[in-house]
Design an enzyme around this catalytic site. Sequence first.
Site, PDB file in Angstrom:
ATOM      1  N   GLY A  11      50.938 -33.015   7.934  1.00 36.60           N
ATOM      2  CA  GLY A  11      51.394 -31.737   8.459  1.00 36.60           C
ATOM      3  C   GLY A  11      50.797 -31.361   9.799  1.00 36.60           C
ATOM      4  O   GLY A  11      51.479 -30.839  10.684  1.00 36.60           O
ATOM      5  N   GLU A  12      49.506 -31.575   9.975  1.00 36.38           N
ATOM      6  CA  GLU A  12      48.836 -31.194  11.214  1.00 36.38           C
ATOM      7  C   GLU A  12      49.403 -31.931  12.416  1.00 36.38           C
ATOM      8  O   GLU A  12      49.364 -31.424  13.541  1.00 36.38           O
ATOM      9  CB  GLU A  12      47.323 -31.467  11.093  1.00 36.38           C
ATOM     10  N   ASP A  13      49.900 -33.131  12.188  1.00 36.29           N
ATOM     11  CA  ASP A  13      50.422 -33.938  13.295  1.00 36.29           C
ATOM     12  C   ASP A  13      51.887 -33.643  13.619  1.00 36.29           C
ATOM     13  O   ASP A  13      52.275 -33.565  14.801  1.00 36.29           O
ATOM     14  CB  ASP A  13      50.304 -35.439  12.966  1.00 36.29           C
ATOM     15  N   THR A  14      52.732 -33.489  12.602  1.00 37.22           N
ATOM     16  CA  THR A  14      54.186 -33.529  12.857  1.00 37.22           C
ATOM     17  C   THR A  14      54.983 -32.394  12.239  1.00 37.22           C
ATOM     18  O   THR A  14      56.200 -32.339  12.427  1.00 37.22           O
ATOM     19  CB  THR A  14      54.774 -34.863  12.336  1.00 37.22           C
ATOM     20  N   ARG A  15      54.325 -31.479  11.497  1.00 37.16           N
ATOM     21  CA  ARG A  15      55.111 -30.458  10.799  1.00 37.16           C
ATOM     22  C   ARG A  15      55.974 -29.649  11.753  1.00 37.16           C
ATOM     23  O   ARG A  15      57.149 -29.382  11.478  1.00 37.16           O
ATOM     24  CB  ARG A  15      54.181 -29.517  10.025  1.00 37.16           C
TER      25      ARG A  15
ATOM     26  N   GLY B 238      44.954 -29.805  -2.272  1.00 33.36           N
ATOM     27  CA  GLY B 238      43.720 -30.111  -2.982  1.00 33.36           C
ATOM     28  C   GLY B 238      43.344 -31.568  -2.819  1.00 33.36           C
ATOM     29  O   GLY B 238      43.898 -32.294  -2.003  1.00 33.36           O
TER      30      GLY B 238
ATOM     31  N   GLU C  42      50.353 -40.599  -1.684  1.00 32.85           N
ATOM     32  CA  GLU C  42      51.823 -40.574  -1.640  1.00 32.85           C
ATOM     33  C   GLU C  42      52.384 -41.970  -1.347  1.00 32.85           C
ATOM     34  O   GLU C  42      53.359 -42.419  -1.961  1.00 32.85           O
ATOM     35  CB  GLU C  42      52.303 -39.579  -0.580  1.00 32.85           C
TER      36      GLU C  42
END
Length: 967
Positions: A19-23, A50, A84
């Site tokens: 998320g921090e890179d591409t959200r 978590g 994932e």
Amino acid sequence: MASSSRNNKKYDVFVSFRGEDTRDNFTSHLYSALSRQNIQTFIDDQLNRGDEISESLVNAIEASAISVIVFSEGYASSRWCLDEVVKILKCKKEYAQIVIPIFYRVDPSDVRNQTGSFGDSFSKLEQRFKENSKKLLTWRKALKEAASLPESELINEAINHILKRLLDQVFRPNDNKNQLVGVESRVEEIESLLGVQSKDVYALGIWGIGGIGKTTVARATFDKISSDFEGSCFLENVREESKKPGGLACLRQKLLSNLLKDKNVSLDIGLNFRRLSRMKVLIVFDDVTCFSQLESIIGSLDWLTPVSRIIITTRNKQVLRNWGVRKIYEMEALEYHHALELFSRHAFKQNRPDVGYEKFSSKVMKYAQGVPLALKVLGCFLYEREKEVWESAINKLQRILHPSILEVLKLSYDSLDDEEKSIFLDVACFFQGEDVNLVMKFHNASGFYPEIGISVLVDKSLIAIGSYNKIRMHDLLQELGREIVRQESINPGNRSRLWHHEDIYEVLTYNTFYSSSVNGENKCKISYLQDSGFAEVKYLHWYGYPLKSLPSNLGAEKLVLLEVPDSDIERLWDCVKHYSKLNQIIHAACNKLIAKTPNPTLMPSLNKLVILNLRGSKSLKSLPARIFNLEFLIKLDLSGCSKLKSLPEILSGNISWLLLRGTAIKELPSSIELLHRLGYLDLSDCKRLKCLPSSLCKLKSLGVLDLHGCSNLQRLPECLGQLSLPILLNLAKTNIERIPESIIELFVLGYLVLNYSERLQSLPKPPFLARGLDADHCPLQSFLGIVEDALRIQHMGHELAVRWKEIREKGDFSMDKGHIVLPGNEIPKWFKFQRVGSFITWEMPPDFFNNSIVQGIVFSAILAFSDRHVDCGRWFSFSFELKVKTTKDCGPHDTRLFQSRVNYVESDHLHLGYYLFCEEDFKGFWKCNCIPEAVQFNVFPPLECQCCGVKKCGIHLLHTRDSMNSM
């Protein structure tokens, strides 16, 4: 099973990302693009995570058909992301989930090896989990595997990649499984044709009769490959849409909107086509009926780039010619097993008929002849109906075409002009299976222009010209023509044509003749003999005509075609004045006509006779001396003239067909050599025939010599090898003891039949060859080795190779495959690969089709039948298939190399055959990186009992001369 489970997934796509890179950049744009394409996508919107991957996330991965992994610099710093990946790869292994990696500002090699900035992120995580080496190893393996998968780099490319994989591997396999039958192989063929390298826009035509499945195959092809193009459009039902007010303009608007992905596309045609000239597009024009439709919609193919592809489906081949389409894919009817499966899905909602309905289903198969439309319509019509209804419906179909089928097929008929319609109806009612020249003559005499008329019918797939120049028409089209005639009137006597015996009987018995005028011309073919309308008859066929002469009111001025086989007629008319129009009679089958017509003026009046059929004339003892001199006579049928003992001497003649089956002929005149065009000579069942003249060998055009059943024939002319190439020679049930050595000069027989030739002792030694040899009940075991040697050396011996090259260069005969049948229950020992049963697996090197060493395959199989098949009266299809695998992850492919029709025989028989690979085979196999892995022999319909079918089989490779020692 995998494709079925993928199709039931809740999500089309699961997106794994950091998320921090591409959200807020790449991933959000990717998600938006997927949503615009109506692709159901799961994306995790939680900002805080978590330590452990949540259960909801695991469920989402499992519920997705495709997982997209967006690798970025900080991806490997997240334990959540790496878990994932592990879960995604587990789903790939267990559920065949599709995985697509995208590398956002990172190099794939850095992801695989955990190096560079991506490796730095992983190192930070590694410090946190240095005590859990097992977990770290799992992540490293997962990253290496995921980063090694085929990638998609940009958003548009990713969307197209995802769409293509969804279509190809998620939805379509299941759709094909449940809806489409026999389509996949056709789509593959069309795909192969569309891949042809071309400097111009490549256009492909799909041509065939209505209801044959052109649109279905075109749609399946479009769905499969359209994602490979920048723009695509399927213009369905051009014929109907173009009839509507402004229809062509609407079609053009739809075409441009779809290709340019612009609903508000400009009406400036020039501007739009300039935009298209920079795009790779795929266009399907479905059901085109005339050139002007294409011209109005797109104008010219010059606008398009050379990498664009056009598919046109049509019933009219001339449309394709006008558009400059060089490659035409002709749609064939479904094979029996596919047809039965398609019908069963609609009639029984399963892949095979219910128990007790097999015979009914077989009758429907015979009626529908593999046309998908008919199979679907009849299947739906008969669904859940009782057996009594099935029987009644099938009987009705023999006389009345189902309305839904009639409606579709009649579209082609309606597009014909009046003269073409008349020729079509004549073929449907009378001329199915007749020689095309006969039909030409008939319609010429009727004042038509049959050359162009028949050409149009062929182009519109309403008829075909088959082998031996015979007119073929699909059974459903024949039924269409007859139904059109039936609808002319409820009274048979008021119809333009009569062919059914019940209708004819009604007309003759009850004098129900009515004058029938169609477009101002009386076209009645038959009526009650004493009615004045009988003078209008053009075609009369009456088997066993009982009178001595034709009725006086039968007008020779109108009569064009006369057939009265097995009749007692002795004269045509009582006076010669009627003979003026007789020059146009092209078929006269008259029992005692020639033998008992004393008038010498008859022969000149018959000078334009083309076909003379006297079969079954048991009183005929001799022929007029000048019968062979008739200038236009090409076929003389004397079959069954059991009292005919000799033929007159021949001075000249143009006869191509001479049928003498069952006559009392003892010998042929030596002057038979003057029949230079004789191609078919039938002497079967001539029990008194003892020898053949040596002059027979001078007939350079002879292609068929049938001596079947000539039980007194003991020898053949020694110069037999001087005959033309190839030839079908039937010696079944003769007393021939040997075949002349000169047959080696002939080199190749098209087919040699030796069944029940029980006195035959030997065949010429190699290089004698026959493309087909049938030797049932023939004592050939003593020289089986000769046949085997012939098969083994056919592409190797120096003498043979030279002659083979000469024949191939002349183009006289393509002998790429052959087949012989001999009594026996053992596979010859020299077959390197042998197995019990019908399947052989083998391992071959990757360059098998690229090393120019293997030239072909020799195959053998022991085929057996049990006694239960003796009275079944059916034939079987025997085939040999090569199964290959490709290195392009395309799965196994079946290539049928050989197929032949075989009949029941009461003992085990050895089937020997060969297939020589042609240049197209090598190119196709090499292009797909094919490697052979198995061969299989099939018998169809399948033989249910275990004692029947292929008991043993074997194969042997044919090598080039340089590798003969490997044999």
